[in-house]
Design an enzyme around this catalytic site. Structure first.
Site, PDB file in Angstrom:
ATOM      1  N   ASP A 162     -10.342   2.271 -12.058  1.00  0.00           N
ATOM      2  CA  ASP A 162     -10.843   1.895 -10.553  1.00  0.00           C
ATOM      3  C   ASP A 162     -12.273   1.789 -10.604  1.00  0.00           C
ATOM      4  O   ASP A 162     -12.890   0.715 -11.471  1.00  0.00           O
ATOM      5  CB  ASP A 162     -10.056   2.981  -9.839  1.00  0.00           C
TER       6      ASP A 162
ATOM      7  N   LYS B 266      -8.295  -2.218 -12.092  1.00  0.00           N
ATOM      8  CA  LYS B 266      -8.755  -3.033 -10.686  1.00  0.00           C
ATOM      9  C   LYS B 266     -10.360  -3.424 -10.989  1.00  0.00           C
ATOM     10  O   LYS B 266     -11.137  -2.709 -10.694  1.00  0.00           O
ATOM     11  CB  LYS B 266      -8.836  -2.050  -9.593  1.00  0.00           C
TER      12      LYS B 266
ATOM     13  N   ASP C 267       0.158   8.441  -7.609  1.00  0.00           N
ATOM     14  CA  ASP C 267       0.546   9.022  -6.216  1.00  0.00           C
ATOM     15  C   ASP C 267      -0.160   8.659  -4.981  1.00  0.00           C
ATOM     16  O   ASP C 267      -1.160   7.936  -4.999  1.00  0.00           O
ATOM     17  CB  ASP C 267       0.546  10.566  -6.478  1.00  0.00           C
TER      18      ASP C 267
ATOM     19  N   LYS D  23      -2.823  13.549 -13.301  1.00  0.00           N
ATOM     20  CA  LYS D  23      -1.653  13.576 -13.447  1.00  0.00           C
ATOM     21  C   LYS D  23      -0.844  12.265 -13.934  1.00  0.00           C
ATOM     22  O   LYS D  23      -0.097  12.014 -14.222  1.00  0.00           O
ATOM     23  CB  LYS D  23      -0.729  14.413 -12.521  1.00  0.00           C
ATOM     24  N   GLY D  24      -1.599  11.214 -13.455  1.00  0.00           N
ATOM     25  CA  GLY D  24      -0.906   9.875 -13.107  1.00  0.00           C
ATOM     26  C   GLY D  24      -0.846   9.171 -14.508  1.00  0.00           C
ATOM     27  O   GLY D  24       0.245   8.406 -14.371  1.00  0.00           O
TER      28      GLY D  24
END
Ligand code: IMP
Ligand code: MG
Length: 187
Positions: A110, A138, A166, A49-50
Site C-alpha cells: 500500500d 496498489k 481482513d 497476519k495477512g
C-alpha cells in the site's frame, strides 16, 4: 469447497479463486527461475497476519530447499516516513540470516512504509539478498519507493478483503479477493 457466510457482505468479486491460483502458480515458477543458481536455502518471511493464506499456497509451488518464518509489524503516524514509525510486534526466530536468500511475503503493498522498513531491517540483520513478493499492489497509494520483485496483481485504490486480507479481522478465510458493501462499514 467455498464459504458462503460472507456472501451478503460482498459487493463484488475483484479477483476470483481461479485467477488467484493461476497467479500463485506463475509466481512460484518465477521464484524457481530467479533462485535456480543459488546454493542457499530460501527463507520465506511472512508478514502476519495477512500473508498466511498466500504463503501457504505459494510455498507448495517452490521447488528448492525452503524454510519459513514470520514477522509482525504495525505502523503508526501519517506524516513522517521513517522506520521509527514502525513497531515490531513479532521478530524473526531465525538467526544467521547470511545463510539464506530472504524473500518477504506480503498480502498487499500500500503506502510501502512498513515494507521498506522491514526490508532495510532484514538487510541490516545480515541477509545477503532480500527480495519482496506481494500478492496485491496498489501503486497509486505508494509513499515510499520500493522495488517489487514478484507481484500477483495491481489493484485500484479500493479497500479489498479475502484470501488473507481482513476488515475488522474478518473475511481472511474467503478464497477470493472482494470489495465489501458500504453498509458493512456502517455497522
Ligand atoms: P503499508 O504498505 O505500510 O501502508 O501497509 C500495508 C498493510 O496495510 C497491509 O499489509 C494490510 O495489512 C493493510 N492494508 C492495506 N490496504 C488494504 C486493503 O485494501 N485491505 C486490507 N488491508 C489493507
Ligand atoms: Mg489488516
Amino acid at each position: 469447497m467455498s464459504n458462503t457466510c460472507y456472501e451478503a457482505d460482498v459487493e463484488k468479486i475483484l479477483i476470483s479463486e481461479e485467477e488467484i491460483q493461476s497467479a500463485v502458480e506463475r509466481i512460484g515458477a518465477e521464484i524457481n527461475e530467479t533462485y535456480k543458481d543459488s546454493k542457499k536455502t530460501l527463507l520465506l518471511v511472512g508478514i502476519l497476519k495477512g500473508s498466511v493464506v498466500f504463503m501457504a499456497d505459494l510455498m507448495k509451488h517452490i521447488d528448492r530447499p525452503t524454510a519459513i518464518d514470520f514477522m509482525q509489524a504495525s505502523s503508526y503516524g501519517t506524516s513522517t516516513v521513517s522506520c521509527g514509525q514502525v513497531n515490531l510486534r513479532l521478530d524473526l526466530k531465525t538467526a544467521d540470516l547470511e545463510n539464506y536468500d530472504v524473500l518477504v511475503i506480503e498480502d498487499i503493498l500500500d503506502s510501502g512504509r512498513t515494507l521498506s522498513c522491514i526490508m532495510s531491517y532484514l538487510s541490516a540483520r545480515g541477509a545477503k539478498s532480500v527480495k519482496l513478493c506481494t500478492l496485491l499492489n496498489k501503486p497509486e497509494r505508494r509513499q515510499v519507493e520500493i522495488d517489487v520483485d514478484f507481484n500477483g496483481f495491481n489493484v485500484p485504490d479500493e479497500f479489498v478483503v479475502g484470501y488473507g486480507l481482513d476488515y475488522d479481522e474478518k473475511y481472511r478465510n474467503m478464497p477470493y479477493i472482494g470489495v465489501l458493501k458500504p453498509s458493512v462499514y456502517e455497522k
